[in-house]
Design a protein around this motif. Sequence first.
Motif, short mmCIF file in Angstrom:
data_model
loop_
_atom_site.label_atom_id
_atom_site.label_comp_id
_atom_site.label_asym_id
_atom_site.label_seq_id
_atom_site.Cartn_x
_atom_site.Cartn_y
_atom_site.Cartn_z
N LEU A 302 0.77 -1.22 0.09
CA LEU A 302 -0.17 -0.05 -0.08
C LEU A 302 0.82 1.04 0.05
O LEU A 302 1.71 1.37 0.83
N LYS A 303 0.48 2.15 -0.95
CA LYS A 303 1.25 3.27 -1.04
C LYS A 303 0.34 4.69 -0.77
O LYS A 303 -0.75 4.58 -1.57
N LYS A 304 0.79 5.45 0.14
CA LYS A 304 0.02 6.70 0.15
C LYS A 304 0.73 7.85 0.04
O LYS A 304 1.74 8.16 0.79
N LEU A 305 0.04 8.98 -0.69
CA LEU A 305 0.63 10.27 -0.84
C LEU A 305 -0.02 11.24 -0.50
O LEU A 305 -1.47 11.02 -0.92
N GLY A 306 0.22 12.23 0.36
CA GLY A 306 -0.81 13.17 1.13
C GLY A 306 -0.14 14.36 1.20
O GLY A 306 1.01 14.72 1.30
N VAL A 307 -0.90 15.55 0.52
CA VAL A 307 -0.29 16.80 0.29
C VAL A 307 -1.31 17.80 1.08
O VAL A 307 -2.60 17.35 0.95
N GLY A 308 -0.96 18.79 1.64
CA GLY A 308 -1.87 19.91 2.06
C GLY A 308 -1.17 21.19 2.29
O GLY A 308 -0.18 21.50 2.32
N VAL A 309 -2.21 22.18 2.37
CA VAL A 309 -2.01 23.55 2.66
C VAL A 309 -3.03 24.20 3.76
O VAL A 309 -3.93 24.04 3.79
#
Length: 345
Positions: A302-309
């Motif tokens: 399982l691979k997860k990419l998370g981005v946020g501002v």
Amino acid sequence: MKKSLLALAVLGAFAGVASAQSSVTIYGIIDQSIAKGNGGTAAGALGTSEAWQVRDGGPGSRLGFRGNEDLGGGLSAQFLIEHRFTPDTGAQNGTPFWMGGSYVQLTSKAAGSVYMGRWYSPIFWISLKTDPFGYGGIAQVGTLTFANYLNPSAVGPGARTTNTVGYKTPNLGGFTANIAVGLSEGGTAGRDAGFNAEYTAGPIYAGIGYDKINGGTPTFSATTGSVDGNSVVNAGFAYNFGVVRPMVSYAKSKTRTNSAVNSDALSFGLTAPVGPVVIKAQYTQRNTDAAPLAGVPVDVKLKKLGVGVDYFLSKRTKVYLDGAQVKETNLTNNNAFAMGVRHDF
């Protein structure tokens, strides 16, 4: 008459001192977001729904009460009770009612603290302090950092323990340690025990922890949910350069469902403040040597990419935009985004 007035003045002075030595604080978080996913089948915060949702967007909206009383001589007493809820419906978020925590604690400045009740497990603090999203929202590392570890009393893998007796050392030049045992009370099976050791000084954070369920006979059972023998070790490190705070965490677990399962999870993340804006990102990969059940691959990635501002309107209020993508073996990608408002009080 003069003696009476003097006595009242003395009693009033003592009452003022007593009230100054104890305090109760009301605190909480209200977090609401509008979110949407693509309906992918990989594990994701929004499940497989493609519908627009109004949801609790962060680490959990809550209402809490905490208190402190100075007992003199370097001793003090504390308590905490914390309720979790979903603001979009007003409903209680899970069970028990005080799901966030409920404990009483005695503290010595020289010897440390002893607490009893329901509270976060020692391993949780390492995950929290090396998750750019603060263990909340659709882009968080969150429970992935426990690498499939399951704690039956946690209401969330590894996060909390109930019926707990714990001890925390005082801060010794940046070093602290925490040990806790969650008693099963119905017998010896299912007893949770864990510890951590952390170092926090200046820009540096480093921690390592361990947790295990024991007390009974380890069994392989998907029907009874027996987890005796489950264990996990986790570690994390972060360094704050001012303009950016990179962080890394790693966990390795052994769990039991029909057969022994070995898993590990590695996460990289960062936060970068730019004026009132904070940029966040993380990438996590979890590898599972799964039980060889019919139709289930032996190895699952399982691979997860998370981005946020985040944009802070004040110290207590922010608006944010988060996005996440999850890829999992033999499943379709799960993509989602959320935009919301959070107020701390």
